[in-house]
Design a protein around this motif. Structure first.
Motif, PDB file in Angstrom:
ATOM      1  N   GLU A   2     -29.970  21.245 -67.803  1.00 43.44           N
ATOM      2  CA  GLU A   2     -29.930  22.084 -68.986  1.00 43.44           C
ATOM      3  C   GLU A   2     -31.009  23.148 -68.891  1.00 43.44           C
ATOM      4  O   GLU A   2     -32.163  22.857 -68.611  1.00 43.44           O
ATOM      5  CB  GLU A   2     -30.177  21.246 -70.244  1.00 43.44           C
ATOM      6  N   SER A  81     -18.799  12.037 -72.411  1.00 45.96           N
ATOM      7  CA  SER A  81     -17.503  12.165 -71.742  1.00 45.96           C
ATOM      8  C   SER A  81     -16.983  10.781 -71.369  1.00 45.96           C
ATOM      9  O   SER A  81     -17.754   9.873 -71.056  1.00 45.96           O
ATOM     10  CB  SER A  81     -17.644  13.016 -70.480  1.00 45.96           C
ATOM     11  N   ARG A  84     -18.447   9.291 -66.923  1.00 49.83           N
ATOM     12  CA  ARG A  84     -19.832   9.709 -66.726  1.00 49.83           C
ATOM     13  C   ARG A  84     -20.020  10.220 -65.306  1.00 49.83           C
ATOM     14  O   ARG A  84     -19.477   9.674 -64.353  1.00 49.83           O
ATOM     15  CB  ARG A  84     -20.783   8.531 -66.983  1.00 49.83           C
ATOM     16  N   ASP A  85     -20.805  11.288 -65.168  1.00 51.08           N
ATOM     17  CA  ASP A  85     -21.056  11.824 -63.840  1.00 51.08           C
ATOM     18  C   ASP A  85     -22.488  11.591 -63.372  1.00 51.08           C
ATOM     19  O   ASP A  85     -22.746  11.556 -62.172  1.00 51.08           O
ATOM     20  CB  ASP A  85     -20.729  13.324 -63.783  1.00 51.08           C
ATOM     21  N   ARG A  86     -23.406  11.417 -64.284  1.00 52.90           N
ATOM     22  CA  ARG A  86     -24.800  11.223 -63.892  1.00 52.90           C
ATOM     23  C   ARG A  86     -25.166   9.749 -63.848  1.00 52.90           C
ATOM     24  O   ARG A  86     -24.635   8.943 -64.597  1.00 52.90           O
ATOM     25  CB  ARG A  86     -25.746  11.935 -64.862  1.00 52.90           C
ATOM     26  N   ILE A 111     -23.512  23.194 -76.006  1.00 54.57           N
ATOM     27  CA  ILE A 111     -22.734  22.285 -75.193  1.00 54.57           C
ATOM     28  C   ILE A 111     -21.249  22.537 -75.475  1.00 54.57           C
ATOM     29  O   ILE A 111     -20.916  23.269 -76.409  1.00 54.57           O
ATOM     30  CB  ILE A 111     -23.099  20.811 -75.475  1.00 54.57           C
ATOM     31  N   TYR A 127     -19.484  18.812 -71.329  1.00 54.69           N
ATOM     32  CA  TYR A 127     -20.751  18.958 -70.597  1.00 54.69           C
ATOM     33  C   TYR A 127     -21.869  19.256 -71.580  1.00 54.69           C
ATOM     34  O   TYR A 127     -21.640  19.553 -72.746  1.00 54.69           O
ATOM     35  CB  TYR A 127     -20.659  20.030 -69.509  1.00 54.69           C
ATOM     36  N   HIS A 129     -24.555  16.942 -71.641  1.00 54.13           N
ATOM     37  CA  HIS A 129     -24.957  15.613 -72.087  1.00 54.13           C
ATOM     38  C   HIS A 129     -26.473  15.478 -72.244  1.00 54.13           C
ATOM     39  O   HIS A 129     -26.949  14.767 -73.130  1.00 54.13           O
ATOM     40  CB  HIS A 129     -24.445  14.557 -71.102  1.00 54.13           C
ATOM     41  N   GLN A 158     -16.191  19.753 -67.033  1.00 59.02           N
ATOM     42  CA  GLN A 158     -17.364  18.943 -66.712  1.00 59.02           C
ATOM     43  C   GLN A 158     -17.794  19.155 -65.264  1.00 59.02           C
ATOM     44  O   GLN A 158     -18.965  19.381 -64.967  1.00 59.02           O
ATOM     45  CB  GLN A 158     -17.034  17.466 -66.950  1.00 59.02           C
ATOM     46  N   GLU A 161     -19.070  22.836 -64.633  1.00 56.85           N
ATOM     47  CA  GLU A 161     -20.388  23.118 -65.196  1.00 56.85           C
ATOM     48  C   GLU A 161     -21.476  22.529 -64.320  1.00 56.85           C
ATOM     49  O   GLU A 161     -22.504  23.148 -64.088  1.00 56.85           O
ATOM     50  CB  GLU A 161     -20.489  22.542 -66.609  1.00 56.85           C
ATOM     51  N   ASN A 162     -21.235  21.334 -63.786  1.00 53.49           N
ATOM     52  CA  ASN A 162     -22.250  20.686 -62.964  1.00 53.49           C
ATOM     53  C   ASN A 162     -22.310  21.266 -61.562  1.00 53.49           C
ATOM     54  O   ASN A 162     -23.384  21.368 -60.981  1.00 53.49           O
ATOM     55  CB  ASN A 162     -21.964  19.177 -62.868  1.00 53.49           C
TER      56      ASN A 162
END
Length: 338
Positions: A2, A81, A84-86, A111, A127, A129, A158, A161-162
């Motif tokens: 962020e 979301s 989860r991606d992280r 966001i 996105y 988070h 998502q 953005e990452n």
């Protein structure tokens, strides 16, 4: 990550989007190959910040041009979301810096959320988070753009953005791919969300589907560990006893005190340790239960320890016949009995 805001970045963004001021990133998007110092390092950092601020400004400008409105929403009404991606870590200095930036200057970049498909008045985040979590911990409303998104559109947003701004670590991307696969998304969709090709998607899934998620989450994002070492890790994990070695490593004393890259090294070291040869042993007995011999096998070694003189003589008389039977069954060369 962020972004927050630098003075120079504010000037750029004001000229691009008027009153909307996105922020500078929490940290550079990628690890440098070496560590420049002095003026060179300062220049590299400045260029990186300006580039990311310009990217954030472009995204905001496109959002505003499409007619999106920025709303203030109670973080308690926003779910993460559904994929989860992280991978969360115990200590995250960058997240603490983000919280401090929001406390001092407010949330500069909204966001993206969609209306919750089940709960009325609630939302799901596509996105942002970390900004959502920061707002919740500070106790302020979170600024958000609300759009009606399908599951596929949410996952694409998502991933997109990452991808260009944050660069999830290899294992985070792999776990994200596995979770998408488990939710029924096609390989094409997974590749699109991760902005990668099919061979790389297959490698990501190979790693994440081989290693137990418990081990991956215990190790953490390990940003310094790339694809080659994770592929080698998965091969070691697949070997006999690999899972038990990894489980023992994450439960060892002092493991939790290690930072994420150190945790990877600790488990890798455990996987490399050679296991003691497993010896299969059995005891041959008469029908009445009297022991005749003990038999043990370890690798290519086969050992019989006879406990009865009569059984010893019995075996000696039949060894030549056993060798002949072996030759017949395996079409081997008849061994010479001396």
């Amino acid at each position: 990550m962020e972004p927050d805001m630098s003075p120079k970045g504010r000037d750029i963004l004001k000229s691009m989007v008027g009153s909307v001021e996105p922020a500078r990133p929490e940290a550079p998007s990628a690890q440098p190959a070496h560590r420049p110092s002095g003026a060179v390092k300062a220049m590299n950092l400045s260029l990186g910040r300006l580039g990311e601020e310009a990217a954030a400004a472009k995204a905001l400008r496109e959002s505003l041009a499409s007619g999106d409105k920025v709303l203030e929403i109670d973080p308690a009404t926003v779910e993460m979301s559904f994929i989860r991606d992280r991978i969360p870590v115990d200590q995250d200095p960058e997240f603490e810096r983000l919280k401090q930036s929001i406390r001092e200057s407010g949330q500069q970049v909204p966001i993206l959320v969609r209306p919750d498909p089940v709960k009325a008045g609630h939302y799901q985040a596509a996105y942002g988070h970390r900004r959502l979590r920061a707002a919740a911990e500070i106790g302020v409303a979170v600024k958000a753009v609300v759009r009606k998104l399908t599951d596929e559109e949410l996952i694409l947003a998502q991933g997109q953005e990452n991808g260009p701004r944050v660069d999830l670590s290899f294992i985070e991307r792999a776990l994200f791919a596995r979770r998408m696969d488990e939710h029924g998304f096609s390989r094409d969709m997974i590749a699109k969300a991760l902005a990668t090709d099919k061979p790389e998607t297959s490698r990501l899934l190979q790693v994440a589907q081989t290693i137990d998620p418990e081990i991956i989450l215990a190790v953490g994002p390990a940003p310094k560990v790339g694809r080659p070492r994770w592929l080698a890790f998965s091969e070691k994990f697949r070997e006999t006893g690999g899972s038990k070695k990894a489980q023992a490593a994450i439960r060892a004393g002092g493991f939790e005190a290690l930072e994420t890259n150190g945790r990877f090294d600790a488990v890798w070291k455990a996987l490399e340790e050679k296991s003691a040869p497993q010896r299969a042993e059995q005891t041959l007995r008469t029908q009445a239960g009297a022991p005749l011999a003990s038999v043990s096998r370890s690798g290519k070694t086969f050992r019989i320890t006879v406990k009865s003189a009569a059984f010893s003589e019995f075996l000696a008389q039949r060894l030549a016949g056993l060798a002949a039977e072996f030759e017949e069954e395996n079409e081997a060369v008849r061994p010479v009995v001396s």
